[in-house]
Design an enzyme around this catalytic site. Structure first.
Site, PDB file in Angstrom:
ATOM      1  N   LYS A 115       0.832  -1.201   0.000  1.00 10.58           N
ATOM      2  CA  LYS A 115       0.000   0.000   0.000  1.00 10.58           C
ATOM      3  C   LYS A 115       0.875   1.264   0.000  1.00 10.58           C
ATOM      4  O   LYS A 115       0.672   2.159  -0.814  1.00 10.58           O
ATOM      5  CB  LYS A 115      -0.863  -0.058   1.271  1.00 10.58           C
ATOM      6  CG  LYS A 115      -2.056   0.839   1.298  1.00 10.58           C
ATOM      7  CD  LYS A 115      -3.103   0.261   2.246  1.00 10.58           C
ATOM      8  CE  LYS A 115      -2.837   0.541   3.716  1.00 10.58           C
ATOM      9  NZ  LYS A 115      -3.138   1.910   4.137  1.00 10.58           N
TER      10      LYS A 115
ATOM     11  N   ARG B 129       2.982   5.969  -3.391  1.00  8.11           N
ATOM     12  CA  ARG B 129       4.107   6.812  -3.805  1.00  8.11           C
ATOM     13  C   ARG B 129       4.350   6.707  -5.309  1.00  8.11           C
ATOM     14  O   ARG B 129       4.586   7.721  -5.982  1.00  8.11           O
ATOM     15  CB  ARG B 129       5.355   6.411  -3.018  1.00  8.11           C
ATOM     16  CG  ARG B 129       5.267   6.917  -1.559  1.00  8.11           C
ATOM     17  CD  ARG B 129       6.070   6.069  -0.631  1.00  8.11           C
ATOM     18  NE  ARG B 129       6.168   6.609   0.719  1.00  8.11           N
ATOM     19  CZ  ARG B 129       5.275   6.414   1.699  1.00  8.11           C
ATOM     20  NH1 ARG B 129       4.174   5.705   1.465  1.00  8.11           N
ATOM     21  NH2 ARG B 129       5.454   6.919   2.904  1.00  8.11           N
TER      22      ARG B 129
ATOM     23  N   SER C 173       7.267   9.837  11.883  1.00  8.15           N
ATOM     24  CA  SER C 173       6.167   9.555  10.953  1.00  8.15           C
ATOM     25  C   SER C 173       6.657   9.625   9.514  1.00  8.15           C
ATOM     26  O   SER C 173       7.130  10.666   9.055  1.00  8.15           O
ATOM     27  CB  SER C 173       5.038  10.570  11.150  1.00  8.15           C
ATOM     28  OG  SER C 173       4.194  10.581  10.021  1.00  8.15           O
TER      29      SER C 173
ATOM     30  N   GLN D 290       4.757   9.519   7.006  1.00  6.96           N
ATOM     31  CA  GLN D 290       3.833  10.362   6.236  1.00  6.96           C
ATOM     32  C   GLN D 290       4.255  11.824   6.304  1.00  6.96           C
ATOM     33  O   GLN D 290       4.214  12.538   5.306  1.00  6.96           O
ATOM     34  CB  GLN D 290       2.399  10.179   6.739  1.00  6.96           C
ATOM     35  CG  GLN D 290       1.850   8.794   6.408  1.00  6.96           C
ATOM     36  CD  GLN D 290       0.440   8.580   6.907  1.00  6.96           C
ATOM     37  OE1 GLN D 290      -0.100   9.409   7.632  1.00  6.96           O
ATOM     38  NE2 GLN D 290      -0.147   7.462   6.536  1.00  6.96           N
TER      39      GLN D 290
ATOM     40  N   ASP E 140       2.193  -0.644  11.976  1.00  4.71           N
ATOM     41  CA  ASP E 140       0.985  -1.210  11.367  1.00  4.71           C
ATOM     42  C   ASP E 140       0.771  -2.679  11.739  1.00  4.71           C
ATOM     43  O   ASP E 140      -0.300  -3.238  11.482  1.00  4.71           O
ATOM     44  CB  ASP E 140       1.047  -1.070   9.842  1.00  4.71           C
ATOM     45  CG  ASP E 140       0.908   0.390   9.412  1.00  4.71           C
ATOM     46  OD1 ASP E 140       0.399   1.204  10.214  1.00  4.71           O
ATOM     47  OD2 ASP E 140       1.306   0.710   8.288  1.00  4.71           O
TER      48      ASP E 140
ATOM     49  N   ARG F  37      -6.645   2.388  17.880  1.00  2.00           N
ATOM     50  CA  ARG F  37      -6.348   0.946  17.840  1.00  2.00           C
ATOM     51  C   ARG F  37      -6.096   0.367  19.231  1.00  2.00           C
ATOM     52  O   ARG F  37      -6.315  -0.821  19.441  1.00  2.00           O
ATOM     53  CB  ARG F  37      -5.160   0.668  16.910  1.00  2.00           C
ATOM     54  CG  ARG F  37      -5.567   0.788  15.457  1.00  2.00           C
ATOM     55  CD  ARG F  37      -4.465   0.456  14.478  1.00  2.00           C
ATOM     56  NE  ARG F  37      -5.032   0.395  13.127  1.00  2.00           N
ATOM     57  CZ  ARG F  37      -4.333   0.490  12.012  1.00  2.00           C
ATOM     58  NH1 ARG F  37      -3.026   0.642  12.058  1.00  2.00           N
ATOM     59  NH2 ARG F  37      -4.934   0.413  10.835  1.00  2.00           N
TER      60      ARG F  37
ATOM     61  N   ARG G  18      -7.227  -3.273   9.746  1.00  2.00           N
ATOM     62  CA  ARG G  18      -6.249  -4.123  10.445  1.00  2.00           C
ATOM     63  C   ARG G  18      -6.837  -4.742  11.713  1.00  2.00           C
ATOM     64  O   ARG G  18      -6.408  -5.815  12.132  1.00  2.00           O
ATOM     65  CB  ARG G  18      -4.973  -3.338  10.752  1.00  2.00           C
ATOM     66  CG  ARG G  18      -4.261  -2.883   9.477  1.00  2.00           C
ATOM     67  CD  ARG G  18      -2.822  -2.501   9.714  1.00  2.00           C
ATOM     68  NE  ARG G  18      -2.351  -1.599   8.683  1.00  2.00           N
ATOM     69  CZ  ARG G  18      -1.973  -1.957   7.463  1.00  2.00           C
ATOM     70  NH1 ARG G  18      -2.000  -3.225   7.100  1.00  2.00           N
ATOM     71  NH2 ARG G  18      -1.573  -1.062   6.582  1.00  2.00           N
TER      72      ARG G  18
HETATM   73  C1  S3P Z   1       2.545   5.096   6.215  1.00  2.00           C
HETATM   74  C2  S3P Z   1       3.116   5.532   7.383  1.00  2.00           C
HETATM   75  C3  S3P Z   1       2.607   5.170   8.710  1.00  2.00           C
HETATM   76  C4  S3P Z   1       1.673   3.969   8.631  1.00  2.00           C
HETATM   77  C5  S3P Z   1       0.672   4.090   7.521  1.00  2.00           C
HETATM   78  C6  S3P Z   1       1.382   4.204   6.191  1.00  2.00           C
HETATM   79  C7  S3P Z   1       3.119   5.551   4.936  1.00  2.00           C
HETATM   80  O1  S3P Z   1       1.898   6.269   9.239  1.00  2.00           O
HETATM   81  O2  S3P Z   1       0.994   3.778   9.862  1.00  2.00           O
HETATM   82  O3  S3P Z   1      -0.170   2.960   7.495  1.00  2.00           O
HETATM   83  O4  S3P Z   1       2.739   5.005   3.871  1.00  2.00           O
HETATM   84  O5  S3P Z   1       3.964   6.455   4.962  1.00  2.00           O
HETATM   85  P1  S3P Z   1       2.646   7.442  10.052  1.00  2.00           P
HETATM   86  O6  S3P Z   1       3.588   8.115   9.142  1.00  2.00           O
HETATM   87  O7  S3P Z   1       1.558   8.368  10.502  1.00  2.00           O
HETATM   88  O8  S3P Z   1       3.312   6.760  11.210  1.00  2.00           O
END
Ligand code: S3P
Length: 423
Positions: free
Chosen positions: A11, A16, A155, A157, A305, A336, A380
Site C-alpha cells: 500500500k 508513492r 512519521s 507520512q 501497522d 487501535r 487491520r
Molecule cells: C505510512 C506511514 C505510517 C503507517 C501508515 C502508512 C506511509 O503512518 O501507519 O499505514 O505510507 O507512509 P505514520 O507516518 O503516521 O506513522
C-alpha cells in the site's frame, strides 16, 4: 495453515509510485499495484488532477505531464480512508499554482493534520483546516521555499509530505526523524529521477530548479503488513507450513519479522531480490510456540501497522504481549489501543489498556472464546481478529468485515484457502 499465498501489492509503495508517476513525463506501468481501496483513492485523486490513469486489475498505466503538469480539480478530492493519500498529496498540492480542497471519510476527517500543516506552512504553504487540525483541507498552492525540518514524531507520512513539497520548493529541503521510519519515498524519488541525500536520520533533496521526473515501469512488492496476518496464522498452528510469495522486505519494514522471531516464530526468507531499490522475497513460515514479550521505543515506528496483529496474538503466547510507547496507535484508522482492548476482552482475554499501549496476558489467563467483533471500520483490526478467531473456541462474527478491503479486498478468501480444517 498450508499452501501458498501472495498478498496484494504494498500500500505505501503503491501510493508513492502513483503520485510520482502523475508528476512524471511520459508513461509509467505499475505492476502488482495494491488492490487496496486506499490506493484507489490516490489514483482517483491523481486522475482528478489531470493524470491519465488506466487500471487493469493490479496493473496500472499512468501518464503524467511532468512536474508542473497537474491541473486544478473542479471537485474536492476524496482521500477516502487513506491518511497516506491526504498527507502526502497535501505536500504536492502546496506547491501547485491552484487551490485544492481535499477531505476523506468520517474516520480520516478526525485524524490529526496539524503535523503536516506546521512544516508545510514553514515552507510558505497556505492551508486552511477545520479547527486548524482536521480535514477538509483547503490548500492554496503557491511558491514554496526549502526548509530543514526536525520532525517531532517518527512519521513516514510527515517526512514524505515535506519531501514531496520540496520537489516544488526553491532551494534544498531536508527532514530529520527522531527514529527511523519507512523509506519508500526516498527510494521512489530516486527511481523516478530525483537525487536524494541521506546522512544518518536526515534526508535531503535539492530539486535543481525543475529537473524532470521520468515515467517508468515498476513492480510493487507484496505488502509485508498484509503478509503478517498469514505469518501470525501459520505460527499459531503446530503443523503449519505456509509459503508467502513476493513480499516487500525493505529493512525499514522487516522489524516485525525480528519481533516475531524473537518471540519464537519460525520464519525463513527465501529468493531475495530487489525491484526499484526495494528488497523483496518469499517467506516460509512454520507453526511454533510463541513466547510473547515486549515491544517499545525505537522499534515501535518500524512495526506500527503490525501492532494490532501482535497484540491479538498475545493470549496465545507463553508470557503475553506488552506494547509501550505506541500512543500513535490512538490516531490511526481507529483508536487501535481501545479497539484492541475492547475486542480482546470480548473474546475473554485479560488486557490492561494504557495511554501509550497495552498489556495482554498470555495463555495462563485462559483460552479465548469466539465473540462478536466490532472492528470500528478499521481494516487491520478486522483482519487481526479473523486470525485470533481461528484459534479461539467457538464461532466469531466480525461486523462490517469488508472494511478489510481498505488494504486487502481478498483477505478472507485467501485465509479460507490456506486454512485446513481438522475436525
Ligand atoms: C505510512 C506511514 C505510517 C503507517 C501508515 C502508512 C506511509 O503512518 O501507519 O499505514 O505510507 O507512509 P505514520 O507516518 O503516521 O506513522
Amino acid at each position: 495453515m498450508a499452501g501458498g499465498v501472495a498478498p496484494p501489492g504494498d500500500k505505501s509503495i503503491s501510493h508513492r509510485y502513483a503520485m510520482l508517476a502523475a508528476l512524471s513525463e511520459g508513461p509509467s506501468e505499475l505492476a502488482n499495484f495494491a488492490l487496496a481501496a486506499d490506493c484507489h483513492s490516490t489514483l482517483a485523486c491523481m486522475k482528478a488532477l489531470g493524470a491519465e490513469v488506466r487500471v487493469e486489475k493490479n496493473l496500472v498505466r499512468m501518464t503524467g505531464r511532468g512536474r508542473q503538469g497537474l491541473r486544478e480539480s473542479r471537485r474536492a478530492l476524496d482521500a477516502g480512508n487513506s491518511g497516506t493519500t491526504i498527507r502526502l498529496l497535501s505536500g504536492i498540492l502546496a506547491g501547485q499554482n491552484f487551490t485544492t480542497r481535499i477531505a476523506g471519510d468520517a474516520s480520516l476527517n478526525q485524524r490529526p493534520m496539524k503535523r503536516i500543516l506546521t512544516p508545510l506552512r514553514q515552507m510558505g504553504a497556505r492551508i486552511e483546516a477545520r479547527d486548524d487540525n482536521f480535514a477538509p483541507l483547503e490548500i492554496r498552492g503557491g511558491t514554496l521555499h526549502g526548509i530543514h525540518y526536525e520532525m517531532p514524531m517518527a512519521s513516514a507520512q510527515v517526512k514524505s509530505a515535506v519531501l514531496l513539497a520540496g520537489l516544488f520548493a526553491e532551494g534544498a529541503t531536508s527532514v530529520s526523524e527522531p527514529a527511523r521510519t519507512r523509506d519508500h519515498t526516498e527510494l521512489a524519488l530516486e527511481e523516478f529521477g530525483v537525487p536524494v541525500e541521506k546522512h544518518g536520520r536526515t534526508v535531503r533533496i535539492q530539486p535543481n530548479g525543475g529537473a524532470q521526473l521520468t515515467g517508468r515501469k515498476a513492480e510493487v512488492p507484496g505488502d509485508l503488513s498484509s503478509a503478517v496476518f498469514f505469518i501470525a496464522a501459520a505460527s499459531l498452528f503446530g503443523g503449519s507450513t505456509l509459503h508467502i510469495q513476493g513480499v516487500g522486505l525493505n529493512p525499514t519494514r522487516t522489524a516485525i519479522l525480528d519481533v516475531l522471531s524473537r518471540m519464537g516464530a519460525s520464519i525463513e526468507m527465501l529468493a531475495l531480490r530487489t525491484a526499484q531499490g526495494e528488497v523483496m522475497g518469499d517467506l516460509a513460515v512454520k507453526g511454533a510456540q510463541l513466547r510473547g514479550g515486549l515491544v517499545e521505543g525505537r522499534e515501535v515506528p518500524l512495526v506500527i501497522d503490525e501492532l494490532p496483529m501482535l497484540a491479538a496474538l498475545g493470549p496465545f503466547t507463553e508470557e503475553g504481549v506488552e506494547i509501550r510507547d505506541a500512543g500513535e496507535l490512538r490516531v490511526k484508522e481507529s483508536d487501535r489501543i481501545a479497539a484492541l482492548a475492547e475486542n480482546l476482552r470480548r473474546m475473554g482475554a485479560v488486557v490492561e489498556e494504557r495511554p501509550d499501549g497495552l498489556k495482554v496476558e498470555g495463555r495462563k489467563a485462559g483460552a479465548l472464546r469466539g465473540a462478536e467483533i466490532e472492528p470500528r471500520g478499521d481494516h487491520r483490526i478486522a483482519m487481526a481478529f479473523a486470525v485470533a478467531a481461528l484459534a479461539a473456541k467457538g464461532p466469531t462474527t466480525i461486523r462490517d468485515a469488508e472494511c478489510a478491503g481498505v488494504s486487502y479486498p481478498a483477505f478472507y478468501d485467501d485465509l479460507a484457502r490456506v486454512a485446513e480444517r481438522s475436525e
